[in-house]
Structure formats: C-alpha cells, structure tokens
Design a protein around this motif. Structure first.
Motif, mmCIF file in Angstrom:
data_model
loop_
_atom_site.group_PDB
_atom_site.id
_atom_site.type_symbol
_atom_site.label_atom_id
_atom_site.label_comp_id
_atom_site.label_asym_id
_atom_site.label_seq_id
_atom_site.Cartn_x
_atom_site.Cartn_y
_atom_site.Cartn_z
ATOM 1 N N GLN A 57 0.688 -1.272 0.000
ATOM 2 C CA GLN A 57 0.000 0.037 0.133
ATOM 3 C C GLN A 57 0.840 1.192 0.103
ATOM 4 O O GLN A 57 1.505 1.017 0.816
ATOM 5 C CB GLN A 57 -0.534 -0.207 1.037
ATOM 6 C CG GLN A 57 -1.516 0.951 1.783
ATOM 7 C CD GLN A 57 -2.410 1.040 1.865
ATOM 8 O OE1 GLN A 57 -2.620 0.722 3.265
ATOM 9 N NE2 GLN A 57 -4.112 2.094 2.569
ATOM 10 N N VAL A 58 0.682 2.180 -1.042
ATOM 11 C CA VAL A 58 1.743 3.514 -1.404
ATOM 12 C C VAL A 58 0.806 4.859 0.122
ATOM 13 O O VAL A 58 -0.523 4.303 -0.203
ATOM 14 C CB VAL A 58 1.219 4.088 -2.446
ATOM 15 C CG1 VAL A 58 1.699 5.100 -2.506
ATOM 16 C CG2 VAL A 58 1.837 3.127 -3.658
ATOM 17 N N GLN A 59 2.156 4.794 0.861
ATOM 18 C CA GLN A 59 2.283 6.381 1.848
ATOM 19 C C GLN A 59 2.729 7.253 1.364
ATOM 20 O O GLN A 59 4.054 6.771 1.259
ATOM 21 C CB GLN A 59 1.874 5.042 2.857
ATOM 22 C CG GLN A 59 0.203 4.325 3.461
ATOM 23 C CD GLN A 59 0.084 3.962 5.273
ATOM 24 O OE1 GLN A 59 1.341 4.408 5.420
ATOM 25 N NE2 GLN A 59 -1.036 4.429 5.766
ATOM 26 N N LEU A 60 1.903 8.607 1.715
ATOM 27 C CA LEU A 60 2.260 9.244 1.753
ATOM 28 C C LEU A 60 2.020 10.295 2.949
ATOM 29 O O LEU A 60 0.686 10.849 2.697
ATOM 30 C CB LEU A 60 2.822 10.493 0.149
ATOM 31 C CG LEU A 60 3.623 10.204 -0.470
ATOM 32 C CD1 LEU A 60 2.958 8.825 -1.742
ATOM 33 C CD2 LEU A 60 3.809 11.101 -1.999
ATOM 34 N N VAL A 61 2.994 10.573 3.457
ATOM 35 C CA VAL A 61 2.977 11.304 4.813
ATOM 36 C C VAL A 61 2.858 12.529 5.196
ATOM 37 O O VAL A 61 4.126 12.081 5.546
ATOM 38 C CB VAL A 61 2.650 9.952 6.240
ATOM 39 C CG1 VAL A 61 2.061 10.663 7.732
ATOM 40 C CG2 VAL A 61 1.982 8.775 5.905
ATOM 41 N N GLU A 62 2.629 13.417 5.045
ATOM 42 C CA GLU A 62 2.938 15.151 5.877
ATOM 43 C C GLU A 62 3.295 15.133 7.145
ATOM 44 O O GLU A 62 1.995 15.026 7.670
ATOM 45 C CB GLU A 62 2.803 16.403 4.426
ATOM 46 C CG GLU A 62 2.489 15.775 3.097
ATOM 47 C CD GLU A 62 1.468 15.484 2.367
ATOM 48 O OE1 GLU A 62 1.798 15.321 1.793
ATOM 49 O OE2 GLU A 62 0.493 14.624 3.321
ATOM 50 N N SER A 63 4.073 16.359 7.576
ATOM 51 C CA SER A 63 3.914 16.295 9.016
ATOM 52 C C SER A 63 5.006 17.684 8.757
ATOM 53 O O SER A 63 6.003 18.072 7.569
ATOM 54 C CB SER A 63 4.881 15.553 9.843
ATOM 55 O OG SER A 63 5.963 15.140 9.687
ATOM 56 N N GLY A 64 4.858 18.190 9.833
ATOM 57 C CA GLY A 64 5.775 19.633 10.291
ATOM 58 C C GLY A 64 5.062 20.723 10.395
ATOM 59 O O GLY A 64 5.993 22.176 10.327
ATOM 60 N N GLY A 65 3.900 21.228 9.702
ATOM 61 C CA GLY A 65 3.323 21.960 9.245
ATOM 62 C C GLY A 65 3.075 22.555 11.021
ATOM 63 O O GLY A 65 2.882 22.199 11.630
ATOM 64 N N GLY A 66 2.328 23.869 10.287
ATOM 65 C CA GLY A 66 2.022 24.604 11.585
ATOM 66 C C GLY A 66 2.022 25.959 11.544
ATOM 67 O O GLY A 66 2.282 26.841 10.298
ATOM 68 N N LEU A 67 1.151 27.002 12.708
ATOM 69 C CA LEU A 67 1.619 28.411 12.924
ATOM 70 C C LEU A 67 2.910 28.397 12.563
ATOM 71 O O LEU A 67 3.767 28.171 13.812
ATOM 72 C CB LEU A 67 0.369 29.004 13.934
ATOM 73 C CG LEU A 67 0.303 30.032 14.207
ATOM 74 C CD1 LEU A 67 0.077 30.922 12.737
ATOM 75 C CD2 LEU A 67 -0.215 30.214 15.350
ATOM 76 N N THR A 69 -0.462 18.583 4.157
ATOM 77 C CA THR A 69 0.004 19.476 6.054
ATOM 78 C C THR A 69 -0.125 21.290 5.901
ATOM 79 O O THR A 69 0.145 21.503 5.016
ATOM 80 C CB THR A 69 1.234 18.997 6.160
ATOM 81 O OG1 THR A 69 1.015 19.329 7.796
ATOM 82 C CG2 THR A 69 2.462 20.178 5.701
ATOM 83 N N GLN A 70 -1.239 21.797 6.555
ATOM 84 C CA GLN A 70 -1.482 22.730 6.401
ATOM 85 C C GLN A 70 -0.371 24.200 7.503
ATOM 86 O O GLN A 70 0.247 23.619 7.959
ATOM 87 C CB GLN A 70 -2.678 22.984 7.547
ATOM 88 C CG GLN A 70 -3.179 24.823 7.692
ATOM 89 C CD GLN A 70 -3.327 25.493 6.468
ATOM 90 O OE1 GLN A 70 -4.708 24.728 5.793
ATOM 91 N NE2 GLN A 70 -2.932 26.142 6.131
#
Length: 118
Positions: A1-11, A112-113
C-alpha cells in the motif's frame, strides 16, 4: 500500500522557519522524482519545488527561490522542505507528490497546513 505522510506544518510568524517532512512507503522511493505543491484558499494548486531521484536536480517556483530548499534521503524514503523567511503569502496546505520517470505512476499525500501570521 502506497503511503505519503506529510508532517511539520503549523503556525509560524512572518520571517520564521519550518521544515516539512514527507515520509513514504509502498513504492521504490529512490526511483521517483519528488515534489512539494501547495494550495492556498481560493487558488489553484501550484508546484513549489521538485527534486530528481538522485538529488542531482532541483527546481523551485520563483516566489520561494533563496528561501526554501528541497532535499531527500533515499535511505529513509523521505523528502523534506526547509522553509525560511516565511511570508504571509506562503500560507497554504502543502502536499508532497511522487512521480515515476515514465509518467505512469504518481502519488499524493494528504497535505499539511502551513499558516504564516503574526
């Protein structure tokens, strides 16, 4: 199963920095060109930066040149986006994308926002 998981966003305040991460699995990462896109409210999704499979080539949209840097770790199947000197207009949802060299397969993360505001 292909997964791309973004993280690190924020204000973050204007002038600040963030590093985005895109951890991947389920495909042969080292064979794929990786890119970061962003989409601001009411605007079309735009390409921010891309990096070739062997990191020999990078490209940036003019508005982020000199402020953002894309890099990858093929051993960790992860691509990064270092964002410095952030501006209000960098506010958007940031997505990573994987593309094979033949234009057959491409995969997207969920986003990711990033919000730049004082």
């Amino acid at each position: 199963q292909v997964q791309l998981v973004e993280s690190g966003g924020g204000l973050v305040q204007p002038g600040g920095s963030l590093r985005l991460y895109c951890a991947t699995s389920g495909f042969t990462f080292r064979h794929y060109t990786m890119s970061w896109y962003r989409q601001a409210p009411g605007k079309e999704r735009e390409l921010v930066a891309s990096i070739s499979s062997d990191s020999s080539r990078t490209n940036y949209v003019n508005s982020v040149k000199g402020r953002f840097a894309i890099f990858r770790d093929n051993a960790e199947s992860t691509v990064y986006l270092q964002m410095n000197s952030l501006k209000d207009e960098d506010t958007a949802v940031y997505y990573c994308r994987a593309e094979d060299g033949f234009g057959i397969y491409n995969y997207w993360g969920q986003g990711t926002q990033v919000t730049v505001s004082s």
